[in-house]
Write an enzyme that holds these catalytic residues in place. Structure first.
Site, PDB file in Angstrom:
ATOM      1  N   GLY A 210       0.838  -1.254   0.174  1.00 47.46           N
ATOM      2  CA  GLY A 210       0.050  -0.036   0.123  1.00 47.46           C
ATOM      3  C   GLY A 210       0.842   1.346   0.160  1.00 47.46           C
ATOM      4  O   GLY A 210       2.163   1.194  -0.224  1.00 47.46           O
ATOM      5  N   ASN A 211       0.250   2.352   0.151  1.00 45.79           N
ATOM      6  CA  ASN A 211       1.024   3.613   0.386  1.00 45.79           C
ATOM      7  C   ASN A 211       0.250   4.313   1.374  1.00 45.79           C
ATOM      8  O   ASN A 211      -0.545   4.062   2.177  1.00 45.79           O
ATOM      9  CB  ASN A 211       0.854   4.228  -1.089  1.00 45.79           C
ATOM     10  CG  ASN A 211      -0.559   4.601  -1.508  1.00 45.79           C
ATOM     11  OD1 ASN A 211      -1.245   5.185  -0.916  1.00 45.79           O
ATOM     12  ND2 ASN A 211      -0.933   3.907  -2.508  1.00 45.79           N
ATOM     13  N   ARG A 212       0.926   5.633   1.477  1.00 45.87           N
ATOM     14  CA  ARG A 212       0.604   6.677   2.692  1.00 45.87           C
ATOM     15  C   ARG A 212      -0.619   7.388   2.295  1.00 45.87           C
ATOM     16  O   ARG A 212      -1.059   8.224   3.376  1.00 45.87           O
ATOM     17  CB  ARG A 212       1.622   7.325   3.123  1.00 45.87           C
ATOM     18  CG  ARG A 212       2.965   6.499   3.729  1.00 45.87           C
ATOM     19  CD  ARG A 212       3.969   7.123   4.109  1.00 45.87           C
ATOM     20  NE  ARG A 212       4.028   8.473   4.677  1.00 45.87           N
ATOM     21  CZ  ARG A 212       4.897   9.641   4.712  1.00 45.87           C
ATOM     22  NH1 ARG A 212       5.734   9.614   4.205  1.00 45.87           N
ATOM     23  NH2 ARG A 212       4.532  10.202   5.755  1.00 45.87           N
TER      24      ARG A 212
END
Length: 412
Positions: A210-212
């Protein structure tokens, strides 16, 4: 405007009056000097002591209190913003017809600052021709009358007319204090698709890549567009912590493939598509059906990645004549060029009409309340966006979109 912005919070006599306490707390905690002016009916739902404790200021409803101070005139004259939440059908009618039978309605007549109404009532009342006419009258005079949310109303009823989430009201209040002209009705009837949040690519039943991205920028874009009159579809990936923007339809997705399919479907009839989501460039080639275990007896697992399709490039390739496509780029500088160098190359490569560029890093763009960057246009124009609330950046984007839409709308 004074160093501590002066806000008048008008509270109408509806069940949603209790939410005004959350609006009040949000405004005071963000550094605003708030004076609460409820109607007499509002005090049947929330007592004056509650508003006084949260604001630190006395509360009254009539014009015969503090007469030597000419309170019924000074309250509106000295305000930087007047917002009414909830705004009942009765209050909208009084404001539209210039009635002044208590302190709040007198304040509405004397205010020369931005005035914003956040309606809350049953669906039938919101849709009634009298209410619609009153809303149109107020908007024609320069007041902001926001679109209410949809959801649970009083009793078992559900529909449009629910008060917007207090966090949304505070955000829009901050936007109007920063830019009084930020919410014109210049997107009336425009069909808009916005993507938001960060996609997740599953590795196994427990883990994912995923990412932030928090989704806050995409939600701000959807929120501002809806309040500027647009018909908004928001495709959101993993944004459960955020309140759904009032006036927008929300489609929840998880992976890049799901987001791409949902955006493609919504974009078929859209006039504008804004790709603000942080979409994973890669996904695992395969997903384990069980949790991947660590073992001292076996080598560390190798995860093969495959490329996800380029959703933005596909939108540009398939767009209808006149459709506007806006991209987002989260960039860092490196040995090959600066943030802007990479952004200019991406704009040329993608072929979109506008590209919003954020320099990312610790405390920048992701998972924060404020944002800054550049807005690049296909015609070579580059606009620096100063640091401010994400709704302010959203307003700048919609200003540019409205300019691009103007020629076609003027021909209609």
């Amino acid at each position: 405007m004074s160093p501590q912005p002066r806000v008048v919070l008008g509270v109408g006599g509806g069940i949603a009056a209790y939410k005004a306490c959350e609006v009040l707390r949000g405004l005071t905690e963000s550094g605003h000097d708030v004076k609460v002016v409820p109607t007499a009916a509002a005090l049947n739902f929330v007592g004056a002591a509650t508003f006084e404790a949260l604001s630190g200021r006395p509360v009254n409803t009539g014009v015969f209190t503090a007469v030597p101070e000419v309170q019924h005139v000074r309250t509106g004259q000295e305000a930087d913003l007047v917002l009414v939440a909830p705004a009942t059908a009765d209050l909208l009618a009084k404001a539209a017809h210039g009635l002044a039978d208590d302190l709040l309605t007198n304040t509405l007549l004397t205010a020369r600052c931005p005035v914003a109404f956040f309606p809350a009532m049953h669906t039938e009342m919101w849709e009634h021709p009298a209410t619609r006419a009153n809303v149109a009258t107020l908007r024609s005079r320069g007041a902001v009358v926001t679109e209410p949310a949809s959801g649970r109303l009083t009793g078992v009823d559900t529909g449009k007319g629910r008060l917007a989430d207090p966090r949304e009201i505070v955000d829009l209040a901050r936007l109007l204090l920063a830019r009084a002209d930020a919410l014109p009705r210049d997107l009336d009837g425009v069909r808009v698709v916005v993507s938001a949040g960060g996609t997740r690519e599953p590795l196994d039943p427990v883990r994912h890549l995923g990412n932030r991205s928090s989704g806050k920028q995409g939600y701000a874009l959807a929120r501002v567009a809806a309040q500027r009159g647009a018909d908004v579809t928001l495709v959101a990936a993993h944004t459960d912590a955020l309140p759904e923007p009032a006036g927008a339809r929300v489609v929840h997705v998880s992976t890049a493939a799901e987001l791409g399919d949902a955006v493609d479907e919504a974009a078929r009839e859209a006039d504008v598509v804004v790709m603000a989501a942080a979409v994973a460039d890669f996904r695992p080639a395969g997903r384990s059906g069980h949790k991947i275990k660590k073992s001292d007896d076996e080598p560390d697992p190798m995860i093969e990645l495959v490329r996800n399709r380029d959703i933005l490039a596909g939108l540009v390739e398939r767009r209808r004549p006149g459709q506007i496509v806006v991209g987002f780029a989260a960039e860092t500088g490196d040995a090959q060029g600066s943030v802007l160098d990479h952004a200019r190359a991406k704009l040329k490569r993608k072929g979109c009409d506008l590209l919003v560029v954020n320099a990312v890093g610790e405390g920048k763009a992701f998972e924060v309340e404020d944002n800054t960057g550049w807005l690049l246009s296909a015609d070579g124009l580059e606009t620096r966006i100063p640091l401010g609330a994400k709704s302010q950046l959203a307003a700048t984007v919609w200003d540019a979109v409205a300019q691009l839409l103007r020629p076609s709308r003027e021909r209609q």
